[in-house]
Design a protein around this motif. Structure first.
Motif, PDB file in Angstrom:
ATOM      1  N   GLY A  87      39.685  31.245  38.098  1.00 21.21           N
ATOM      2  CA  GLY A  87      38.250  30.968  38.251  1.00 21.21           C
ATOM      3  C   GLY A  87      37.718  29.965  37.233  1.00 21.21           C
ATOM      4  O   GLY A  87      37.196  28.909  37.607  1.00 21.21           O
ATOM      5  N   HIS A  95      33.155  40.890  36.564  1.00 21.53           N
ATOM      6  CA  HIS A  95      33.385  41.131  35.137  1.00 21.53           C
ATOM      7  C   HIS A  95      32.128  41.555  34.365  1.00 21.53           C
ATOM      8  O   HIS A  95      32.231  42.030  33.246  1.00 21.53           O
ATOM      9  CB  HIS A  95      33.929  39.863  34.446  1.00 21.53           C
ATOM     10  CG  HIS A  95      35.209  39.346  35.019  1.00 21.53           C
ATOM     11  ND1 HIS A  95      36.368  40.076  35.019  1.00 21.53           N
ATOM     12  CD2 HIS A  95      35.511  38.161  35.636  1.00 21.53           C
ATOM     13  CE1 HIS A  95      37.336  39.364  35.597  1.00 21.53           C
ATOM     14  NE2 HIS A  95      36.837  38.207  35.982  1.00 21.53           N
ATOM     15  N   ASN A 155      32.653  35.840  39.103  1.00 20.83           N
ATOM     16  CA  ASN A 155      32.928  36.369  37.762  1.00 20.83           C
ATOM     17  C   ASN A 155      31.800  37.278  37.284  1.00 20.83           C
ATOM     18  O   ASN A 155      32.048  38.333  36.697  1.00 20.83           O
ATOM     19  CB  ASN A 155      33.105  35.221  36.759  1.00 20.83           C
ATOM     20  CG  ASN A 155      34.515  34.668  36.790  1.00 20.83           C
ATOM     21  OD1 ASN A 155      35.380  35.185  37.492  1.00 20.83           O
ATOM     22  ND2 ASN A 155      34.745  33.607  36.037  1.00 20.83           N
ATOM     23  N   GLU A 189      32.742  30.514  42.008  1.00 24.16           N
ATOM     24  CA  GLU A 189      33.675  31.172  41.084  1.00 24.16           C
ATOM     25  C   GLU A 189      32.909  31.871  39.956  1.00 24.16           C
ATOM     26  O   GLU A 189      33.259  32.970  39.540  1.00 24.16           O
ATOM     27  CB  GLU A 189      34.659  30.151  40.491  1.00 24.16           C
ATOM     28  CG  GLU A 189      35.737  29.668  41.460  1.00 24.16           C
ATOM     29  CD  GLU A 189      36.926  30.636  41.574  1.00 24.16           C
ATOM     30  OE1 GLU A 189      36.793  31.807  41.159  1.00 24.16           O
ATOM     31  OE2 GLU A 189      37.977  30.227  42.095  1.00 24.16           O
TER      32      GLU A 189
HETATM   33 MG   LIG Z   1      37.148  34.589  38.207  1.00 22.94          MG
END
Ligand SMILES: [Mg+2]
Ligand SMILES: Nc1ncnc2c1ncn2[C@@H]1O[C@H](COP(=O)(O)OP(=O)(O)O)[C@@H](O)[C@H]1O
Lengths: 142, 115
Positions: free
Chosen positions: A111, A57, A53, A49
């Motif tokens: 997440g 992101h 990310n 997770e």
């Molecule tokens: Mg996530």
């Protein structure tokens, strides 16, 4: 300290299909070292997770993993945009992910809550415009 | 129930063959991978309409033996080779998600959780 196994992985920010390579490699390594399946799965899911990310992101980063007999410590660091409100980011369902990420099966805002759930310790250091460091510890219970 | 039974119940087609005698205890149907990752269950199968490599990686992290692609969706070569290297069976079925889940459920497979 001396009997720790140290692993390092670079995580590419522009290849979503490769996100999870590092987590998969750590999982495989823990398996070959004979760790129990509960601990391995918790490490794998939390790290996966976090790796996702970093890719969706923060344009990638790196992971440092230290494997001890009784615990696994993971640092995931990126030079992404940082997280403005960590408490909010930790809430189930909160996500800033764009629709194209959602179409790939992520971006449901689960997440960070999942990471919290599967780890024994989780610490976020984040600075806007500088990046995010996520420190995770999973205790190995027999 | 083993992987082989799932293929039969869903009139499925094998795309990538792992251990067909692997026991399956629970199932999970979702297109959101974080929802799948939220509940650890033992020896399960993932049914999904999503077709990308992260479906295989999610199954890998969860120790899932089998992935069923619903609505006859075809995974590409990168997905198949990833599954091959992880020893995960890939199946496609023409049934849609609701029906595929229903068929497995009525044949005795459960979600593995109370709610
Ligand atoms: Mg996530
Ligand atoms: N490494 C990161 N860098 C910047 N922002 C992040 C990072 N990780 C998480 N976030 C922020 O926290 C939010 C919640 O994260 P998460 O719970 O994993 O949900 P999701 O990834 O589905 O959006 C994200 O939408 C994003 O805004």
């Amino acid at each position: 300290m001396s009997n720790a196994i140290h692993l390092h992985y670079e995580v590419s920010g522009d290849d979503f299909t490769r996100a999870g390579e590092a987590s998969g490699a750590v999982k495989k390594r823990l398996k070959s070292l004979g760790y129990n399946s509960d601990a391995i799965r918790r490490v794998a899911i939390a790290m996966y997770e976090a790796e996702i990310n970093m890719v969706i992101h923060a344009n990638g980063g790196f992971c440092d993993v230290d494997i001890y007999p009784d615990k696994v410590e993971i640092l995931l660091a990126d030079n992404g945009p940082g997280i403005a409100d960590v408490d909010k980011a930790m809430q189930e369902g909160y996500s800033t992910a764009p629709d194209n990420v959602r179409n790939l099966g992520f971006g449901a805002g689960m997440g960070l809550p999942n990471i919290k759930k599967y780890t024994d310790e989780m610490r976020i250091e984040t600075t806007l415009g500088v990046g995010t460091k996520l420190y995770l510890t999973v205790i190995v219970r027999e | 129930m083993v992987v082989r039974d799932i293929i039969e119940i869903l009139k499925g087609e094998i795309i990538c063959e792992g251990d067909l005698n692997q026991e399956i205890k629970t199932a999970c149907g979702s297109d959101m991978m974080s929802d799948v990752l939220a509940f650890v269950k033992d020896q399960s199968v993932l049914l999904t309409g999503l077709v990308n490599p992260q479906v295989v990686r999610t199954a890998e992290m969860m120790d899932m033996a089998c992935i069923v692609f619903v609505r006859g969706k075809d995974p590409d070569e990168s997905i198949v080779s990833l599954a091959q290297s992880r020893d995960i069976t890939l199946i496609k079925t023409r049934y849609r998600m609701f029906t595929a889940c229903g068929l497995l459920y009525s044949n005795g497979l459960s979600g593995g959780t109370e709610v």
